[in-house]
Scaffold this motif. Sequence first.
Motif, PDB file in Angstrom:
ATOM      1  N   VAL A  87      10.570  -3.623 -11.091  1.00 29.84           N
ATOM      2  CA  VAL A  87      10.449  -3.507  -9.633  1.00 29.84           C
ATOM      3  C   VAL A  87       9.010  -3.798  -9.188  1.00 29.84           C
ATOM      4  O   VAL A  87       8.780  -4.498  -8.191  1.00 29.84           O
ATOM      5  CB  VAL A  87      10.908  -2.106  -9.155  1.00 29.84           C
ATOM      6  CG1 VAL A  87      10.606  -1.904  -7.679  1.00 29.84           C
ATOM      7  CG2 VAL A  87      12.404  -1.925  -9.420  1.00 29.84           C
ATOM      8  N   LEU A  88       8.043  -3.290  -9.947  1.00 30.06           N
ATOM      9  CA  LEU A  88       6.644  -3.564  -9.606  1.00 30.06           C
ATOM     10  C   LEU A  88       6.346  -5.064  -9.705  1.00 30.06           C
ATOM     11  O   LEU A  88       5.645  -5.629  -8.845  1.00 30.06           O
ATOM     12  CB  LEU A  88       5.712  -2.780 -10.535  1.00 30.06           C
ATOM     13  CG  LEU A  88       5.668  -1.260 -10.307  1.00 30.06           C
ATOM     14  CD1 LEU A  88       4.937  -0.578 -11.468  1.00 30.06           C
ATOM     15  CD2 LEU A  88       4.998  -0.912  -8.976  1.00 30.06           C
ATOM     16  N   ALA A  89       6.884  -5.694 -10.740  1.00 34.89           N
ATOM     17  CA  ALA A  89       6.639  -7.138 -10.908  1.00 34.89           C
ATOM     18  C   ALA A  89       7.259  -7.925  -9.756  1.00 34.89           C
ATOM     19  O   ALA A  89       6.669  -8.883  -9.249  1.00 34.89           O
ATOM     20  CB  ALA A  89       7.200  -7.606 -12.256  1.00 34.89           C
TER      21      ALA A  89
ATOM     22  N   SER B 190      -0.592   3.655 -14.125  1.00 37.97           N
ATOM     23  CA  SER B 190      -0.802   2.815 -15.305  1.00 37.97           C
ATOM     24  C   SER B 190       0.121   1.601 -15.281  1.00 37.97           C
ATOM     25  O   SER B 190      -0.305   0.476 -15.572  1.00 37.97           O
ATOM     26  CB  SER B 190      -0.542   3.615 -16.589  1.00 37.97           C
ATOM     27  OG  SER B 190      -1.356   4.764 -16.607  1.00 37.97           O
ATOM     28  N   LEU B 191       1.383   1.825 -14.919  1.00 39.29           N
ATOM     29  CA  LEU B 191       2.330   0.703 -14.880  1.00 39.29           C
ATOM     30  C   LEU B 191       1.915  -0.296 -13.798  1.00 39.29           C
ATOM     31  O   LEU B 191       1.979  -1.514 -14.004  1.00 39.29           O
ATOM     32  CB  LEU B 191       3.754   1.217 -14.651  1.00 39.29           C
ATOM     33  CG  LEU B 191       4.309   2.166 -15.730  1.00 39.29           C
ATOM     34  CD1 LEU B 191       5.729   2.610 -15.405  1.00 39.29           C
ATOM     35  CD2 LEU B 191       4.247   1.548 -17.121  1.00 39.29           C
ATOM     36  N   ALA B 192       1.461   0.228 -12.660  1.00 38.52           N
ATOM     37  CA  ALA B 192       1.004  -0.672 -11.592  1.00 38.52           C
ATOM     38  C   ALA B 192      -0.238  -1.453 -12.034  1.00 38.52           C
ATOM     39  O   ALA B 192      -0.406  -2.627 -11.688  1.00 38.52           O
ATOM     40  CB  ALA B 192       0.700   0.129 -10.330  1.00 38.52           C
ATOM     41  N   GLU B 193      -1.085  -0.796 -12.822  1.00 39.10           N
ATOM     42  CA  GLU B 193      -2.290  -1.479 -13.314  1.00 39.10           C
ATOM     43  C   GLU B 193      -1.893  -2.590 -14.284  1.00 39.10           C
ATOM     44  O   GLU B 193      -2.454  -3.690 -14.253  1.00 39.10           O
ATOM     45  CB  GLU B 193      -3.213  -0.463 -13.984  1.00 39.10           C
ATOM     46  CG  GLU B 193      -4.542  -1.061 -14.386  1.00 39.10           C
ATOM     47  CD  GLU B 193      -5.520  -0.032 -14.964  1.00 39.10           C
ATOM     48  OE1 GLU B 193      -5.147   1.147 -15.103  1.00 39.10           O
ATOM     49  OE2 GLU B 193      -6.657  -0.437 -15.284  1.00 39.10           O
ATOM     50  N   ILE B 194      -0.917  -2.303 -15.155  1.00 35.85           N
ATOM     51  CA  ILE B 194      -0.459  -3.325 -16.107  1.00 35.85           C
ATOM     52  C   ILE B 194       0.104  -4.531 -15.368  1.00 35.85           C
ATOM     53  O   ILE B 194      -0.179  -5.685 -15.695  1.00 35.85           O
ATOM     54  CB  ILE B 194       0.588  -2.711 -17.071  1.00 35.85           C
ATOM     55  CG1 ILE B 194      -0.109  -1.758 -18.047  1.00 35.85           C
ATOM     56  CG2 ILE B 194       1.365  -3.800 -17.821  1.00 35.85           C
ATOM     57  CD1 ILE B 194       0.832  -0.843 -18.814  1.00 35.85           C
ATOM     58  N   VAL B 195       0.895  -4.247 -14.323  1.00 35.61           N
ATOM     59  CA  VAL B 195       1.515  -5.352 -13.572  1.00 35.61           C
ATOM     60  C   VAL B 195       0.507  -5.990 -12.608  1.00 35.61           C
ATOM     61  O   VAL B 195       0.698  -7.109 -12.162  1.00 35.61           O
ATOM     62  CB  VAL B 195       2.770  -4.821 -12.825  1.00 35.61           C
ATOM     63  CG1 VAL B 195       3.387  -5.883 -11.941  1.00 35.61           C
ATOM     64  CG2 VAL B 195       3.810  -4.304 -13.827  1.00 35.61           C
ATOM     65  N   ASP B 196      -0.565  -5.235 -12.311  1.00 31.95           N
ATOM     66  CA  ASP B 196      -1.595  -5.693 -11.373  1.00 31.95           C
ATOM     67  C   ASP B 196      -1.031  -5.834  -9.960  1.00 31.95           C
ATOM     68  O   ASP B 196      -1.023  -6.913  -9.374  1.00 31.95           O
ATOM     69  CB  ASP B 196      -2.196  -7.036 -11.850  1.00 31.95           C
ATOM     70  CG  ASP B 196      -3.344  -7.477 -10.949  1.00 31.95           C
ATOM     71  OD1 ASP B 196      -3.952  -6.613 -10.294  1.00 31.95           O
ATOM     72  OD2 ASP B 196      -3.613  -8.697 -10.887  1.00 31.95           O
ATOM     73  N   VAL B 197      -0.564  -4.698  -9.447  1.00 32.43           N
ATOM     74  CA  VAL B 197       0.030  -4.694  -8.113  1.00 32.43           C
ATOM     75  C   VAL B 197      -0.288  -3.338  -7.464  1.00 32.43           C
ATOM     76  O   VAL B 197      -0.370  -2.324  -8.167  1.00 32.43           O
ATOM     77  CB  VAL B 197       1.561  -4.933  -8.215  1.00 32.43           C
ATOM     78  CG1 VAL B 197       2.279  -3.763  -8.879  1.00 32.43           C
ATOM     79  CG2 VAL B 197       2.179  -5.240  -6.862  1.00 32.43           C
ATOM     80  N   PRO B 198      -0.469  -3.300  -6.144  1.00 35.71           N
ATOM     81  CA  PRO B 198      -0.648  -1.996  -5.486  1.00 35.71           C
ATOM     82  C   PRO B 198       0.625  -1.158  -5.570  1.00 35.71           C
ATOM     83  O   PRO B 198       1.731  -1.702  -5.674  1.00 35.71           O
ATOM     84  CB  PRO B 198      -0.940  -2.364  -4.024  1.00 35.71           C
ATOM     85  CG  PRO B 198      -1.352  -3.792  -4.041  1.00 35.71           C
ATOM     86  CD  PRO B 198      -0.613  -4.418  -5.195  1.00 35.71           C
ATOM     87  N   VAL B 199       0.465   0.145  -5.509  1.00 35.70           N
ATOM     88  CA  VAL B 199       1.623   1.036  -5.441  1.00 35.70           C
ATOM     89  C   VAL B 199       1.232   2.202  -4.532  1.00 35.70           C
ATOM     90  O   VAL B 199       0.039   2.501  -4.380  1.00 35.70           O
ATOM     91  CB  VAL B 199       2.041   1.512  -6.865  1.00 35.70           C
ATOM     92  CG1 VAL B 199       1.062   2.533  -7.435  1.00 35.70           C
ATOM     93  CG2 VAL B 199       3.448   2.082  -6.884  1.00 35.70           C
TER      94      VAL B 199
END
Length: 469
Positions: free
Chosen positions: A172-174, A229-238
Amino acid sequence: MTAEFDLVIRGGRIATASDVFHADIGILEGRIAALGQALGPGREEIDARGRLVLPGGVDAHVHLDQPTSDGSVMADDFDSGTRSAAFGGTTTVIPFACQQKGHGLRAAIEDYHARAEGKPLIDYAFHLIVTDPNPQVVGQELPALIREGYTSFKIYTTYDDLKLADREIIEVLALSRREGALTMIHAENSDAIAWLTEALERAGQTAPRHHADARPAIAEREATHRAISLAEIVDVPVLVVHVSGAEAMDQIAAARAKGLRIFAETCPQYILLTAADLDLEGFEGAKHICSPPPRDTASQEAIWRGLANGTFQVFSSDHAPYLFDSPTGKKVRGEGASFVHVPNGIPGVETRMPLLFSEGVGRGRISLNRFVALTATNPARLYGLYPRKGTIAIGSDADLAIWDERREVTIRNALLHHNVDYTPYEGRVVTGWPETVLSRGEVVVYAGTLHARPGRGRFLECGTPDTQL
Ligand code: DUC
Ligand code: ZN
Ligand code: ZN
């Protein structure tokens, strides 16, 4: 003299997220057409001298008429919920359209539009709740819906019928990154909560107050850290919703200090209630069962710091309206049922702004500009509604609330306009209340009375979230 404007609001003290100034507001065809001194005449005029004029609030976390899985029924629909919002100075709400696992999102959207049909008093948009991000949903449905104006979605790390696994969260983040949408996340560690809950039940500790023991701040901290952490891995704001205290907030502050675009929301219950409010006589504590649960006074102070220093960008109600004294509400499994079976959520769409105004601005904890940013401008920006909503500027919708900042109000449920039979804030005295509220230039609440019909509110397609806050 012929009228230059449909309506002129004269002489008020206007506040936006950045400025405070005295001016007249000229309104034409529902929009702000002029700001200035001694504007020409309007067909109608409102004298706002001695009053504060603020952008109508944007409540970006509201549950209305949302189906449940336990037999409970939300007490507010799009009529009563939006009316209650308007009386509290809010002119835009963003409720949720929730996907049922195994079903598509399109069906959820159609269902929610049907639920809203003919009812809203004020304008509204929808967040999606994504519970089943299968390849069809992620690959086709969501990209199409984002283009149609559904640009934010909430995902859960808890609740069996809603939660996603980490891999699903990443998908979903991606997708949010690819399509320019904003993911909101409910962060509590599901397995830790389940383990603690079972232990409490085995020990017979099932009174409402044990809800708070089952959902400790550490479980929220862990899931918040994981979401970041997951948002950082995907490189997206959350955006982390309904943050309850220092544990989760410190994770967010640390991430922001590193330069990550992590956004956060908090709610009135985390500055005004504590876990002690779940420990009232008899079953009364059930009134305050919500997730995450309210914490302690040190957490309240931490949240105030975060509101003042910008760790939080958004202040929402998380209005989740269940009757207390009803078999369709908090007592769905009877009085005395285990906390596990009490519907989660508390009402607050009408009291959100007066409480923050009084406790925040009135007590000098936050500035008036910060109040406007938290309650209107930032949610409008983050959810792609700015500058149409959330500010007072030429060209913006004339969504305005005229406040009597000196009016003292003792909050009583009988004064409120929701369909819930209690307020968590009964008896609390606040100073400052919105008297007159306009939506697209139309007076919907005038001197505390309803002046417009349900169904006039319009659906708003959201644009691309502005994550440059
Ligand atoms: N918690 C939620 O996540 N949603 C609705 C209400 C609540 O308490
Ligand atoms: Zn939630
Ligand atoms: Zn919620």
